[in-house]
Structures are given as structure tokens and as C-alpha cells.
Enzyme design. Structure first.
Site, PDB file in Angstrom:
ATOM      1  N   ARG A  64       0.801  -1.213   0.000  1.00 21.95           N
ATOM      2  CA  ARG A  64       0.000   0.000   0.000  1.00 21.95           C
ATOM      3  C   ARG A  64       0.845   1.280   0.000  1.00 21.95           C
ATOM      4  NH1 ARG A  64      -2.922  -4.096   2.120  1.00 21.95           N
ATOM      5  NH2 ARG A  64      -0.816  -4.720   2.567  1.00 21.95           N
ATOM      6  N   THR A  65       1.782   1.365   0.940  1.00 25.90           N
ATOM      7  CA  THR A  65       2.478   2.647   1.153  1.00 25.90           C
ATOM      8  C   THR A  65       3.325   3.012  -0.061  1.00 25.90           C
ATOM      9  OG1 THR A  65       2.559   2.018   3.467  1.00 25.90           O
ATOM     10  CG2 THR A  65       3.883   3.909   2.825  1.00 25.90           C
ATOM     11  N   ARG A 114      11.234   3.895   4.004  1.00 23.80           N
ATOM     12  CA  ARG A 114      10.775   2.871   4.962  1.00 23.80           C
ATOM     13  C   ARG A 114      11.995   2.069   5.378  1.00 23.80           C
ATOM     14  NH1 ARG A 114       5.686  -1.132   4.642  1.00 23.80           N
ATOM     15  NH2 ARG A 114       4.732   0.841   5.233  1.00 23.80           N
ATOM     16  N   HIS A 144       4.551   5.827  11.635  1.00 26.71           N
ATOM     17  CA  HIS A 144       4.074   5.671  10.261  1.00 26.71           C
ATOM     18  C   HIS A 144       3.095   6.828  10.057  1.00 26.71           C
ATOM     19  CE1 HIS A 144       3.051   4.000   6.506  1.00 26.71           C
ATOM     20  NE2 HIS A 144       2.735   2.758   6.841  1.00 26.71           N
TER      21      HIS A 144
END
Ligand code: CP
Length: 329
Positions: A64-65, A114, A144
Site C-alpha cells: 500500500r504505502t 521505509r 508511520h
């Protein structure tokens, strides 16, 4: 700690943590995201980041990210570079700082990072060149922040269109101890003035220390879900567990799995959230994940607009006023 996130004029330069953001600042980002939400028409590109370059560096896996950040940058007309960490020179021992300096030499304006180590995004921000922004896409257990913003956007859209979070009871269920999503959500909910915040799970996964963040802790799912407006399920973060935190996944599901029967304890119109990826049959039952109260795919959709808003903001290209008219929640 020095405020690394803001420029001298108070504008947002990096997004490392929700801690340190003011309520108005969060609400402004949500307003900008609302103005960027596509309607029913096909998405069109905006020129806000034309001529700018965004690099994504993911030292941990992501669906997703990473996808939404890359799509968001593309929709804002930026050039996007993804560094494939597995095949990059980091695998030959190149340090994070040398990687940063090398990519900065290519005139990257914004890094999305990340990393499995808590504090990695902060470290990058400390060493970034003056005109370069850093966005934390998840570091260890620490934070996050864009996940928290998209979660707040989702809650605001469904439960607090007037920005009054004080009427809401939010229950966060599961592995809080290892969850950067939970930490960022707790800071965001507190900053927005949530009425009641509950953390639910076994003591091994929800330590008492979280009470210091203004949360009420419960070891009972039924008690914790009672009359909740929002239920946030967390993934069991097996990759961050060293030692035995649970008797078994089966036993965990029996006690803490959110099923349709357990969800009846919450308000009838409660929404169910999960940051993903989900472990179906461990922390959440499929009947709930795919059921009428689930807003899990809304979270993903909202993430795209929220990440566009954050990137445009830190690069000093906020959404123009005409788009914002009528965008307020
Ligand atoms: N919620 C979240 O961070 O998902 P990904 O790991 O797929 O990016």
C-alpha cells in the site's frame, strides 16, 4: 529534541512523526487531501510537482504505502525514482549516508523512506541537504505518520465531518507493542481531541506504559469494544517479535480476533479499520474484513490523496485555493 520537521517560518519540511504536529496542521493536511480526492471522473494529473523528483527507498516490503506514494507523486507530475534496495549498492555494504549523498547528487527533492530501524527517517532528515525533504513511510516500531493521517481522514470522513473527535470512542485492538501504526494513530487521535481511546490485547502486546499516552487498556475484547465508534485492528507483527508473546495464533484469534459476533458489542454503525496487510483468521475474521462496516479499502483510497497532500505541502506547492473551496470537512 530539536524540531526537525518544520522550517524557520513554521512550514512543514519533513514528516517524520505525528508528534510535534499541531491540530490545525493535521486538519489542514486533511483538507488538502479532501481537495485532491478524485470524483467519479478519471484521475487527471496536476502540475504541482512538475520538475521535482521524488525517490522511494524501501528497506522493508510494502504494497500500500509504496504504491500510493509512487502513484501520488506521478499524479502530481513529479519524476519518480524507486531504488530497488535488494539490487542496490546497499547490499554491498554502502552506508545509509552514502546512499543518501549519492541520490542527492542526482537532485532528488524528496525521499520517501521505509526502514526496519526506529529512528532511520529522523537520521535521514538530520543529514539531508537543506532543500531536501524526508517522509517517513514507516520506521521500526516508531512511526508511520502518513498511515495515521489517512486513518484520521477516514475517521473524519465517516464519523467527525465537523472535526469534533471528542464524541468518539476509538478502540485499537491487537499488537500495539510492535506497531508503528498504533503509535502514530495514538498521537494523532490525542492531538485531534478524541473522546476515549482504548487499547485492547494481552499484556504482552499492550504494555501498561501506554496508559501514559492517555489510553485506557483492557485485556477483554468484549469490554474494550463496548459502544465503540471506531475499531482499528492491528496485524500481529511476527517479524518484530523476539520470544514468545502468544500461546498460539488460534488462541489469539479466540480471545482477540474481531469477528462479526464480537463486533456486535460496538455501536451498530461502528466502522472497522485495518492498516493492512491483514492476517485473516488471526486478528480479523473475513466476515468483518469484507463486511458492511469495513472501511479498509477506503483507507487505501484515502492514502493516495493524503500522500499527495503531504508531498505537495513539504515541497511548498500546496493545493491551490480554488480546489480547496468547499473542501472543508
Ligand atoms: N499499511 C501499510 O503500511 O501497508 P504496507 O506495508 O503494504 O505498505
Amino acid at each position: 529534541m530539536r524540531d526537525l520537521q518544520h522550517r524557520a517560518d513554521g512550514s512543514l519540511k519533513h514528516l517524520i512523526s505525528i508528534e510535534g504536529l499541531k491540530r490545525d496542521e493535521i486538519l489542514r493536511l486533511l483538507d488538502q487531501a479532501r481537495a485532491l480526492m478524485p470524483g467519479s471522473e478519471p484521475p487527471r494529473k496536476l502540475p504541482l510537482l512538475r520538475g521535482r523528483t521524488v525517490a522511494t527507498l524501501f528497506f522493508e516490503h510494502s504494497t500500500r504505502t509504496r504504491s500510493t506514494f509512487e502513484l501520488a507523486a506521478t499524479r502530481l507530475s513529479a519524476d519518480v525514482l524507486h531504488l530497488d534496495v535488494k539490487t542496490s549498492s546497499t547490499s554491498k555494504g554502502e552506508t545509509l549516508l552514502d546512499t543518501l549523498a549519492t541520490l542527492q547528487a542526482m537532485h532528488i527533492d524528496l525521499f520517501v523512506i521505509r526502514h526496519p530501524v526506529s529512528g532511520a527517517a529522523h537520521f535521514f532528515a538530520q543529514h539531508a541537504a537543506p532543500g531536501v525533504s524526508i517522509l517517513n513511510a514507516g520506521d521500526g516500531r516508531y512511526g508511520h505518520p502518513t498511515q495515521a493521517l489517512l486513518d484520521m481522514y477516514t475517521i473524519q470522513s465517516r464519523k467527525a465531518p465537523d472535526n469534533d473527535f471528542s464524541r468518539l470512542t476509538v478502540a485499537i485492538v491487537g499488537d500495539v507493542q510492535h506497531s508503528r501504526v498504533a503509535r502514530s494513530a495514538i498521537y494523532a487521535l490525542n492531538t485531534l481531541g478524541v473522546g476515549e481511546l482504548r487499547l485492547i490485547g494481552p499484556k504482552t502486546l499492550v504494555p501498561e506504559a501506554f496508559e501514559d499516552l492517555g489510553a485506557r487498556i483492557s485485556g477483554s475484547l468484549d469490554e474494550g469494544l463496548a459502544d465503540a465508534d471506531v475499531v482499528i485492528c492491528l496485524r500481529l507483527q511476527r517479524e518484530r517479535m523476539k520470544g514468545a508473546f502468544l500461546p498460539s495464533e488460534r488462541e489469539y484469534f479466540r480471545r482477540y480476533g474481531v469477528t462479526a459476533a464480537r463486533l456486535k458489542k460496538a455501536k451498530p454503525d461502528a466502522i472497522v479499520m485495518h492498516p493492512g496487510p491483514m492476517n485473516r483468521g488471526v486478528e480479523i475474521d473475513s466476515a468483518v474484513a469484507d463486511g458492511p462496516q469495513s472501511v479498509i479499502l477506503d483507507q487505501v483510497r484515502n492514502g493516495l490523496a493524503v500522500r499527495m497532500a503531504v508531498m505537495a505541502t513539504v515541497l511548498g506547492s500546496p493545493v491551490p485555493r480554488p480546489n480547496l473551496e468547499g473542501a472543508g470537512a
